[in-house]
Design an enzyme around this catalytic site. Structure first.
Site, mmCIF file in Angstrom:
data_model
loop_
_atom_site.group_PDB
_atom_site.id
_atom_site.type_symbol
_atom_site.label_atom_id
_atom_site.label_comp_id
_atom_site.label_asym_id
_atom_site.label_seq_id
_atom_site.Cartn_x
_atom_site.Cartn_y
_atom_site.Cartn_z
ATOM 1 N N GLU A 119 -5.019 2.355 -3.945
ATOM 2 C CA GLU A 119 -3.551 2.281 -4.009
ATOM 3 C C GLU A 119 -3.045 1.046 -3.273
ATOM 4 O O GLU A 119 -1.987 1.055 -2.677
ATOM 5 C CB GLU A 119 -2.893 3.557 -3.458
ATOM 6 C CG GLU A 119 -3.762 4.411 -2.594
ATOM 7 C CD GLU A 119 -3.975 3.803 -1.208
ATOM 8 O OE1 GLU A 119 -4.974 3.072 -1.053
ATOM 9 O OE2 GLU A 119 -3.157 4.054 -0.308
ATOM 10 N N ASN B 166 -2.502 12.905 -4.032
ATOM 11 C CA ASN B 166 -3.718 13.346 -4.730
ATOM 12 C C ASN B 166 -4.070 14.776 -4.361
ATOM 13 O O ASN B 166 -4.367 15.600 -5.229
ATOM 14 C CB ASN B 166 -4.897 12.448 -4.323
ATOM 15 C CG ASN B 166 -5.135 11.332 -5.322
ATOM 16 O OD1 ASN B 166 -4.709 11.410 -6.463
ATOM 17 N ND2 ASN B 166 -5.835 10.300 -4.894
ATOM 18 N N ASP C 222 -2.772 9.343 -10.429
ATOM 19 C CA ASP C 222 -2.862 8.229 -11.389
ATOM 20 C C ASP C 222 -1.483 7.890 -11.960
ATOM 21 O O ASP C 222 -1.141 6.718 -12.143
ATOM 22 C CB ASP C 222 -3.813 8.592 -12.541
ATOM 23 C CG ASP C 222 -5.271 8.484 -12.125
ATOM 24 O OD1 ASP C 222 -5.526 8.073 -10.971
ATOM 25 O OD2 ASP C 222 -6.156 8.802 -12.948
ATOM 26 N N ASP D 47 0.855 -1.187 0.000
ATOM 27 C CA ASP D 47 0.000 0.000 0.000
ATOM 28 C C ASP D 47 0.890 1.235 0.000
ATOM 29 O O ASP D 47 1.802 1.365 0.832
ATOM 30 C CB ASP D 47 -0.904 -0.025 1.238
ATOM 31 C CG ASP D 47 -1.936 1.084 1.215
ATOM 32 O OD1 ASP D 47 -3.114 0.788 0.979
ATOM 33 O OD2 ASP D 47 -1.536 2.253 1.428
ATOM 34 N N ILE D 48 0.633 2.128 -0.960
ATOM 35 C CA ILE D 48 1.457 3.337 -1.070
ATOM 36 C C ILE D 48 1.186 4.223 0.157
ATOM 37 O O ILE D 48 0.037 4.379 0.572
ATOM 38 C CB ILE D 48 1.140 4.099 -2.373
ATOM 39 C CG1 ILE D 48 1.394 3.171 -3.570
ATOM 40 C CG2 ILE D 48 1.976 5.371 -2.485
ATOM 41 C CD1 ILE D 48 1.023 3.755 -4.913
HETATM 42 P P1 GH3 Z 1 -1.624 5.340 4.293
HETATM 43 O O1 GH3 Z 1 -0.181 5.701 4.304
HETATM 44 O O2 GH3 Z 1 -2.137 5.050 5.648
HETATM 45 O O3 GH3 Z 1 -1.891 4.227 3.345
HETATM 46 O O4 GH3 Z 1 -2.423 6.626 3.810
HETATM 47 P P2 GH3 Z 1 -3.053 6.896 2.389
HETATM 48 O O5 GH3 Z 1 -3.249 8.365 2.234
HETATM 49 O O6 GH3 Z 1 -2.228 6.265 1.325
HETATM 50 O O7 GH3 Z 1 -4.391 6.067 2.454
HETATM 51 P P3 GH3 Z 1 -5.899 6.465 2.354
HETATM 52 O O8 GH3 Z 1 -6.594 5.132 2.320
HETATM 53 O O9 GH3 Z 1 -6.275 7.442 3.427
HETATM 54 O O10 GH3 Z 1 -6.050 7.184 0.944
HETATM 55 C C1 GH3 Z 1 -6.092 6.495 -0.260
HETATM 56 C C2 GH3 Z 1 -6.453 7.487 -1.351
HETATM 57 O O11 GH3 Z 1 -6.355 6.877 -2.634
HETATM 58 C C3 GH3 Z 1 -7.852 8.013 -1.241
HETATM 59 C C4 GH3 Z 1 -8.442 7.861 -2.633
HETATM 60 O O12 GH3 Z 1 -9.065 9.033 -3.060
HETATM 61 C C5 GH3 Z 1 -7.240 7.574 -3.504
HETATM 62 N N1 GH3 Z 1 -7.504 6.784 -4.693
HETATM 63 C C6 GH3 Z 1 -8.165 5.605 -4.773
HETATM 64 N N2 GH3 Z 1 -8.208 5.155 -6.059
HETATM 65 C C7 GH3 Z 1 -7.558 6.077 -6.837
HETATM 66 C C8 GH3 Z 1 -7.275 6.193 -8.259
HETATM 67 O O13 GH3 Z 1 -7.610 5.330 -9.071
HETATM 68 N N3 GH3 Z 1 -6.574 7.277 -8.678
HETATM 69 C C9 GH3 Z 1 -6.173 8.240 -7.788
HETATM 70 N N4 GH3 Z 1 -5.477 9.284 -8.273
HETATM 71 N N5 GH3 Z 1 -6.442 8.166 -6.462
HETATM 72 C C10 GH3 Z 1 -7.118 7.103 -5.976
HETATM 73 MG MG MG Z 2 -2.109 4.173 1.303
#
Ligand code: GH3
Ligand code: MG
Length: 330
Positions: A241, A206, A215, A198-199
């Site tokens: 992600e 974003n 993306d 997980d990123i």
């Molecule tokens: P953590 O280090 O705890 O993993 O924090 P995080 O910010 O990476 O995790 P969080 O789950 O809070 O946020 C994930 C974000 O990914 C929120 C959502 O809007 C974004 N996201 C989900 N799918 C896509 C996509 O296909 N493209 C883009 N650009 N963003 C996406």
């Molecule tokens: Mg994440």
């Protein structure tokens, strides 16, 4: 390690594969007969003809590169038309290649015998030029419809199993592939391991640089993983992600080495969107080796718990799942 091919579009190379020129193979131990037929078939648009006097040689050619139509003599020394048609059908693994059986044989039952052996159509000697031309045209059109249908089916399969943003397996296709590997662990006792990735702080990317930059980061992440994996590994995007890799024939020690290399190399990668400064990213990874009696759900749960622990411990790190849970020990 073998690098996997980069993603260039979900159906690239499938729908744009050329269907012309059509290749026609003519097999007849009497060369003048074959040449006469070739002169007629060559009148058709976009057709290339290859003539063979030697049936085994023609069969080898047709098996190595299936042509679009075979004009086959019924009576030949060594390998006759029936044996040829049967051998070709059996060697094509279900691919449809039309065969026109050409014969002077007037015995009743010849037609049925030829059809049963795999012939699609039938022409009696001495043949009429317009009839040969019409039958060849019909069979080539049938083959073309088959090829178009096959291309579309392949493209649909790719679309149904691929994540459109990154080109890697989607959640469903990943689960299918990973389930098969975990089943192999149970059945044959071979090792397999799973990485849950997980990123870190992806939301900040974003929020700070926009969804398009987010993306681009996801695509770069998938490309990076692809480059580090073997063709036999299964890489999937489970959503957002979150990514997973199923590593066949890999125990926990091997999976940890790979995960650590992925993590460290990724931290050095920079994504440069068109109108912004380079973006860096880090990833947290949970690693679990499949237990001898475990299901995919169980391995996923343990890898997920290890990923969560890696996040809690400060992110940008790899943690190994508790193996005792795989043995049913709480
Ligand atoms: P953590 O280090 O705890 O993993 O924090 P995080 O910010 O990476 O995790 P969080 O789950 O809070 O946020 C994930 C974000 O990914 C929120 C959502 O809007 C974004 N996201 C989900 N799918 C896509 C996509 O296909 N493209 C883009 N650009 N963003 C996406
Ligand atoms: Mg994440």
């Amino acid at each position: 390690m073998t690098a996997q091919a980069p993603f260039t579009g979900p159906t690239a190379g499938i729908l744009d594969a050329p269907l012309v020129p059509a290749k026609v193979v003519i097999v007849d131990d009497m060369l003048p007969n074959a040449l006469l037929a070739a002169a007629v078939v060559e009148r058709l648009d976009g057709v290339e003809v290859e003539v063979f006097e030697d049936a085994p040689e023609a069969l080898a050619r047709c098996r190595a590169a299936p042509p679009d139509l075979v004009l086959l003599d019924y009576v030949m020394p060594g390998l006759d038309g029936i044996a040829f048609a049967r051998a070709l059908r059996d060697g094509l693994d279900g691919e449809f290649v039309p065969i026109i059986m050409v014969t002077g044989e007037s015995r009743s039952g010849t037609l049925a015998e030829a059809m049963a052996a795999g012939a699609t159509d039938f022409l009696r000697k001495p043949w009429d030029e317009t009839e040969l031309e019409a039958r060849a045209r019909n069979m080539l059109s049938l083959r073309r419809s088959y090829l178009e249908l096959r291309q579309k089916t392949q493209a649909l399969h790719v679309l149904a199993t691929t994540d459109p943003l990154t080109g890697i397996l989607n959640r469903r296709a990943f689960s299918e592939a990973a389930t098969a590997e975990v089943d192999r662990v149970r059945r044959y006792g071979r090792p397999a391991s799973l990485l849950m990735m997980d990123i870190d702080f992806f939301k900040r990317i974003n929020d700070g640089w926009g969804h398009a930059a987010g993306d681009a980061v996801l695509r770069t992440f998938a490309d990076h993983c692809r480059k580090h994996l073997r063709d036999t590994d299964h890489l999937g995007r489970l959503g957002g992600e979150e990514f997973a890799v199923l590593l066949p024939e890999t125990d926990a020690a091997g999976a940890l080495v790979l995960a650590e290399r992925l993590r460290a190399d990724l931290a050095a990668v920079r994504v440069t969107p068109d109108d912004g400064p380079p973006i860096a990213m880090t990833v947290s990874i949970g690693v679990a080796e499949a237990g001898a009696a475990e299901t995919l759900d169980g391995v996923l749960r343990r890898a997920d718990a290890a990923l969560y622990a890696a996040k809690q411990a400060g992110r940008d790190r790899v943690l190994l799942a508790d193996a005792r849970a795989a043995d049913g020990v709480a």
